[in-house]
Design an enzyme around this catalytic site. Sequence first.
Site, PDB file in Angstrom:
ATOM      1  N   HIS A 173      41.587  37.496  41.563  1.00  0.00           N
ATOM      2  CA  HIS A 173      42.156  38.469  40.634  1.00  0.00           C
ATOM      3  C   HIS A 173      42.816  39.613  41.402  1.00  0.00           C
ATOM      4  CE1 HIS A 173      42.731  40.983  37.245  1.00  0.00           C
ATOM      5  NE2 HIS A 173      41.495  41.389  37.014  1.00  0.00           N
ATOM      6  N   CYS A 180      45.055  45.771  34.735  1.00  0.00           N
ATOM      7  CA  CYS A 180      45.048  44.314  34.913  1.00  0.00           C
ATOM      8  C   CYS A 180      46.130  43.604  34.113  1.00  0.00           C
ATOM      9  CB  CYS A 180      43.680  43.732  34.556  1.00  0.00           C
ATOM     10  SG  CYS A 180      42.359  44.318  35.621  1.00  0.00           S
TER      11      CYS A 180
END
Length: 373
Positions: free
Chosen positions: A325, A92
């Site tokens: 996301h 991430c």
Amino acid sequence: MASDRHPVIIAARRTPIGTRGRALAELDVAALAAPVIRATLADAEAALGRRVTVADVLLGNCMGPGGNPGRVAALASGLGPLVPGGTVDRQCGSGLAAILDAAAATRGDERMRIAGGVESASTAPVRSRGGVPYAKAPFAPDGFPDPDMTRAAEDLAAEDDIPRSRQDAHAARSHARARTARDAGRFDAELVPFAELDHDDAIGTAERLLPRLAPLFPGGSLTAGTSTRIGDGAAAVLVSPGGTGPGLAVRACAIVGCDPALPGIGAAPAVRAALTSAGATVADVTAFEIVEAFAAQSLAVLDRLGIAEDDPRVCADGGALALGHPWGASGAVAVVRLFSRLVRRGAVPGTLGVAAASVGGGLGVAAVLEVVR
């Protein structure tokens, strides 16, 4: 103040973020990234008033098809076969890490680079081992804790005693801020609209349902509404050697490790380390963009940094809880958001912003960026 030795981000763009399986589901990583690369380069050339030669393209990506998506996207964007490309995987934090790698490269080779991240969660391949499919590659080897990120966020909520009421309020605030920003046109200049989608499609989707959603784990506090929506999207910036502006100078950065059992806290020590390197404190920062994978995770980071959960400096236009996301792109989205909040809106030279992400496996990535004119 930033000096000429600090690389400077002089252009920044992103796609709208589409929820996995929806509007952008048919677009692979190259189809998402190439238009953003072209738009970023066009913005930089307009700002400088001349043609720009790109030395390299570095893109973060963590679940894509392999085959070096950075190189594939560079070719698809029309930069030509002489411009190489590379791919960074820090999960991430990949998009932010790619930008920091590009900034570091300009110190030894003073040519401009495009960097960012891309993720097509919708087209990510199914992996298998011994013919058995699996959804998640290991973040840590045998002998180390390696929880699923949702489980890790639930464990962090329990560890830090973060009740559901705080999580619901945090998610609702993110959606409300994003909706206000969208309606005011504050995303318009940074977006590269697609025929399939011209806005972030997750904004507001869970806001009214938050109090009624069931916990994801029996007796737990996380819900689908306090967890970000996995998305498809891309973001890119153009990094120039020092002395160019207006833009954001990369004043300091940090990549740190933390307990892999509680990976959601990684952004906190990374932010502290980056600020120390910059000779700055939390109080000196005007704008924070910290990737909100889960409300509990975001709150745990803010608590450790001593920042109030409703501080208007943090994700002022909403964060990943509202926008979505796209794993490998989210760290780069954070930088694009800082560019809009500070450079596009006319912040004075010397204004500081911080971009950060917590990373599966127990990592944190952060950058301190300074407005230069």
